[in-house]
Write a protein that holds these residues in place. Sequence first.
Motif, short mmCIF file in Angstrom:
data_model
loop_
_atom_site.label_atom_id
_atom_site.label_comp_id
_atom_site.label_asym_id
_atom_site.label_seq_id
_atom_site.Cartn_x
_atom_site.Cartn_y
_atom_site.Cartn_z
N UNK A 1 22.98 -26.67 -60.08
CA UNK A 1 23.25 -27.55 -61.22
C UNK A 1 24.30 -28.57 -60.80
N UNK A 2 24.26 -29.71 -61.38
CA UNK A 2 25.25 -30.72 -61.00
C UNK A 2 26.63 -30.26 -61.45
N UNK A 3 27.60 -30.48 -60.61
CA UNK A 3 28.97 -30.08 -60.96
C UNK A 3 29.45 -30.93 -62.12
N UNK A 4 30.33 -30.33 -62.84
CA UNK A 4 30.83 -31.06 -64.01
C UNK A 4 31.66 -32.25 -63.56
N UNK A 5 31.49 -33.35 -64.19
CA UNK A 5 32.30 -34.51 -63.81
C UNK A 5 33.77 -34.24 -64.12
N UNK A 6 34.64 -34.74 -63.31
CA UNK A 6 36.07 -34.46 -63.50
C UNK A 6 36.58 -34.92 -64.86
N UNK A 7 36.00 -36.02 -65.34
CA UNK A 7 36.47 -36.49 -66.66
C UNK A 7 36.21 -35.43 -67.72
N UNK A 8 35.08 -34.79 -67.60
CA UNK A 8 34.76 -33.75 -68.58
C UNK A 8 35.75 -32.60 -68.49
N UNK A 9 36.04 -32.23 -67.23
CA UNK A 9 37.01 -31.14 -67.04
C UNK A 9 38.34 -31.51 -67.66
N UNK A 10 38.75 -32.74 -67.42
CA UNK A 10 40.02 -33.20 -67.99
C UNK A 10 39.99 -33.07 -69.50
N UNK A 11 38.89 -33.52 -70.03
CA UNK A 11 38.75 -33.51 -71.48
C UNK A 11 38.80 -32.11 -72.03
N UNK A 12 38.11 -31.20 -71.33
CA UNK A 12 38.11 -29.81 -71.77
C UNK A 12 39.51 -29.21 -71.66
N UNK A 13 40.18 -29.55 -70.59
CA UNK A 13 41.52 -29.01 -70.39
C UNK A 13 42.42 -29.43 -71.54
N UNK A 14 42.30 -30.72 -71.87
CA UNK A 14 43.13 -31.23 -72.96
C UNK A 14 42.77 -30.51 -74.28
N UNK A 15 41.47 -30.31 -74.44
CA UNK A 15 41.00 -29.64 -75.67
C UNK A 15 41.61 -28.24 -75.77
N UNK A 16 41.57 -27.53 -74.62
CA UNK A 16 42.11 -26.16 -74.62
C UNK A 16 43.60 -26.19 -74.91
N UNK A 17 44.29 -27.17 -74.35
CA UNK A 17 45.73 -27.28 -74.56
C UNK A 17 46.02 -27.47 -76.05
N UNK A 18 45.26 -28.35 -76.66
CA UNK A 18 45.43 -28.59 -78.09
C UNK A 18 45.18 -27.32 -78.89
N UNK A 19 44.14 -26.61 -78.47
CA UNK A 19 43.82 -25.38 -79.17
C UNK A 19 44.98 -24.41 -79.09
N UNK B 1 48.09 -25.06 -78.62
CA UNK B 1 49.30 -25.50 -79.31
C UNK B 1 49.16 -25.39 -80.83
N UNK B 2 48.09 -25.93 -81.33
CA UNK B 2 48.03 -26.00 -82.80
C UNK B 2 46.74 -25.45 -83.38
N UNK B 3 45.63 -25.84 -82.79
CA UNK B 3 44.37 -25.64 -83.50
C UNK B 3 44.11 -24.17 -83.84
#
Lengths: 395, 713
Positions: free
Chosen positions: B520-538, B540-542
């Motif tokens: 499978x194609x590796x996940x693009x780094x931008x997506x990883x970044x985005x997911x990382x940020x999402x997890x961080x938000x989760x 902290x607050x979500x």
Amino acid sequence: MEDDAPVIYGLEFQARALTPQTAETDAIRFLVGTQSLRYDNQIHIIDFDDENNIINKNVLLHQVGEIWHISASPADKGVLATCYNKTSDGKVVTCAAVWRMPKELESGSHESPDDSSSNTQTLELLCHLDNTAHGNMACVMWEPMGDGKKIISLADNNILLWDLQESSTKAVLSSSSALEGKGQLRFTSGRWSPHHNCTQIATANDTTVRGWDTRSMRQIYSIENAHGQLVRDLDFNPNKQYYLASCGDDCKVKFWDTRNVTEPVKTLEEHSHWVWNVRYNHSHDQLILTGSSDSRVILSNMVSISSEPFGHMVDDDELSDQEEQHQEEKIFVYRPFRIKEPLQDSVIATYEEHEDSVYAVEWSSADPWLFASLSYDGRLVINRVPRALKYHILL
Amino acid sequence: MAEVEAAGSGTETGGGSESGNATGSGSGWRRPHGPLQRYYGPSAAEAAEATPDPADINGPHFDPEVFLTKVRSECRLGELLSREATLGREIRALDSDMQTLLYENYNKFISATDTIRKMKVDFRRMEAEMDDLASNMAAISASSARVSAALQDRHRRGAQLAGVQALLRKLQSLVEVPGRLRRWAAPGADPARALHCYARARAVLRHYRHLPSFRAIEDESHSIMAELAQRLRARLRDDTLDPKELTECVEMLLQLEEPPEELCEEFLSQAGARLEAELAALEAELPPSDPSGTASTPPPASDILDFVDRGSSAFVSNLCLLAASYRSLFEGRPGSGDGRLEAFASTLTTRYFELLERRLALERGLGDTSLLVRALDRFHRRLRALLELLPAAGAEAGAALVARAARERVARYLRALQTFFLGCLGDVRQALAAPRPPGKDGPGLPDLLATLSSSVLGQLKAVLAYVQLFTARDVAFASLPYFKGEFCVEAVREGLVVAFVRWLCRTARGFADSPAERGAPAAPPALLLLLARLCLDYEATTISYILTLTDEQFPPEVGQLFEEGVRRAQSSDSSRRAFSVYSSSRAPGRYAPSYTPSAPMDTHLLSNIQKLFSERIDIFSPVEFNKVSVLTGIIKISLKTLLECVRLRTLGRFGLQQVQVDGHYLQLYLWRFAADERVVQGLLDEVAASAAHRCLDPVPMEHSVVELICERG
């Protein structure tokens, strides 16, 4: 010096046993027993000189162990009984014994306190109350107003009635009774009623108060759940034969009519921790003294349930004597001496001289307006009933 | 009148005649005496006479002499004349009045006398008539007695005849019984009336069966009824009977004294067949059960609410009806009370539950949850009605069914959420990978992130709202214990919210961890970044937000009812530990004086000095209504109790060490619940000091060991 100020005396050891010298009716004298596991325990004989506001003390050694309870003979000034802990090979047993103090100390000593403390004297053992078969002694009661030959001790769940013979050198168990029931029952305290020809005692175990007839050694009444938690102490009203006061870990003091024990007659809730001691004044039974582990001593005036006439009462006999001829004028006569403001039940004073839990309070047997309280840190405080109240009661 | 007056004047006193003379002579010289006399005269007379006035003409003591004297002495001639005239007029008027009165009353008197006289005459005649009447009455009563004596015999005979006739009529009706029975028992006629008739005649027939003619009648009616019974039985086996007819039929058979056990059996099998038919009708709507579950079944013809409606109105209500009529028919009869009905009903309800479960399994999609909740609610309500009649019909099974359905629905929502999230991720990937027109930036990462997280959160909220329908107040099954407790905590909070968050974490990590080994194609780094940020938000607050939301929407816990109070010394856990390490360095010192025998009073002194600087602690102080204050109160009471208990004991070495460990542990963990940690500290110090005092062999535990033990806990 102000007359109402408290007098404070400090013991070197911790203490929780206090009694007035019951047989002494002239001098104000208290006995205090100390609690120390590692040093020789003492009995302090505290003489209070009312006129000069001075305390004199004499110390007796009580080498057998730490004192948990002390009581003085009502007939012989020199005789007292203690309950003490004895430690033998890691096991602790509470025993009881009857002692005699040296003759010269019976009526107090007028030596300077410094001298008497330097050469301490020892108690003379009169007899042991043999409790090998009965368990730990909780307290010893003398027959009130008796000849000092009858005592009752409470040991675990047993009530033991002893006869002291041969000038108190021999204690003979004359009768006994055991409290049976589920679980491990233990008496915590008891009082001997001065009424009914001294044939009744009351005991406390757990949350229950029980009355016993000493002739048959049978239970005569029982106040189940007298307090929400452990009952700590009891006292009989000296003037009203059916009235009984109790106190306990629920911070309450309750007054009972033993003829109808379903509900207390009155309940006081002034303390903020366990109430360890409750005492009726010997002559004026509206004065109630309580000591608690919230470090306070409270003096209450329970006039509504005392033997004192309560409220407005005009004596008819007096009327008929003086005023038979003046019936018509009666309405217009102004009699300031007869109109007495009725006192309400109230707390008279809260004494805060103690800094640790107060485990014992006692009225003096000589002066009805004076009492002593003892806290765990060894501080003995002698206080008086406020003068205004005293005059109010007397006049 | 003048004469009278004149005659009177003759008897007057001298003064009186004198005045009369004076008046008569008309000489005026003595006139002045008149008023004087008038003044003195009557007053003197009045004094003697006392109060009654004899001069009052209308008074009771009127004395004409006095009056005359008075008038004569007082009045002048003119006056006298006028008075005379007045008196004369008055007398005349009185006379005429008297006459009138007399006449009137005379007339009345006359008429009364007349009447009395007339009455006297009339009464005399009436007396004679009364005598006549009395003699006539005597004659009448005598003849009446004679007549009745003569008729008595006939009357008796008449009564006898009437009795015979009644008996004959009864016999007649008895004879007619078979005919009637035949008529009514004929197929299609009125069997109920036949039964009624038979029941009435039976006792009589049985009583007279020793008479041959009656025996014949009885036998005949018997055979007719037997025939009827057979017909009824045949009818019983007829499938087309509705439950009401069935009940009637069985009731009649019971009246015919057919064996109840057999009837019971027949009744149940008959009713069972009907109920089975209803279940079969329900089943027909379901596609054939497909164990493999792979075949894509066509969507069911009707929605679930419809299905439950039909099931409950047909099957459940018929079952209720059946149970009720079974009870009324067979209650107290032999062979019916051994749980036969219960067993029967529970097999049927089990089947019904199976069908319903199969139908529920068809609810593949997310459909309309409110429809499902309503259907389940209706099912539950109907079932409750049935359970009141038949407690053994499977209450747990029903409740479990509802619970299972609810859980299933929640699980489905979880899957839907996951799919939704993956879909969103797909969109994001597409947006990232899409070729951008030159000079124009694509959507920025923050925008993408915001869209992603808000849409996921929105979806989650929507799902929670749907799930909340299951615990709505007007839903009957929401009061089941399962829905009150376990459903909220286990299924929703843990099974849905927490599980989703966990899954999200796993998925995100999956993207990060898995290299392109599977092709499978590796996940693009931008997506990883985005997911990382999402997890961080989760983190902290979500997450806390979601959980609070869940806890609020589902029954809140007690603690939330009270606000947090104010703590005086709010230190963090870690700083607290640091402090305790610091304080531990001096902690052993607390025990030190107690085992130096040379200074017995030191501990005492020390504790007193400590007390000098510490405030008095009110154990049972008033409590405010917030968590901290309540907890502080509890802690103070507990620690004071511990202190008092320790003071009542005599401890050995290990006892002391135990108290030491307990105290340290409490010191580590208790402060955070109390408003003022100095209170805790002070009380714990007192406990420690008292324990040392009460110890026979005061060897304290090494402080590092104490710490080790407490840390491990």
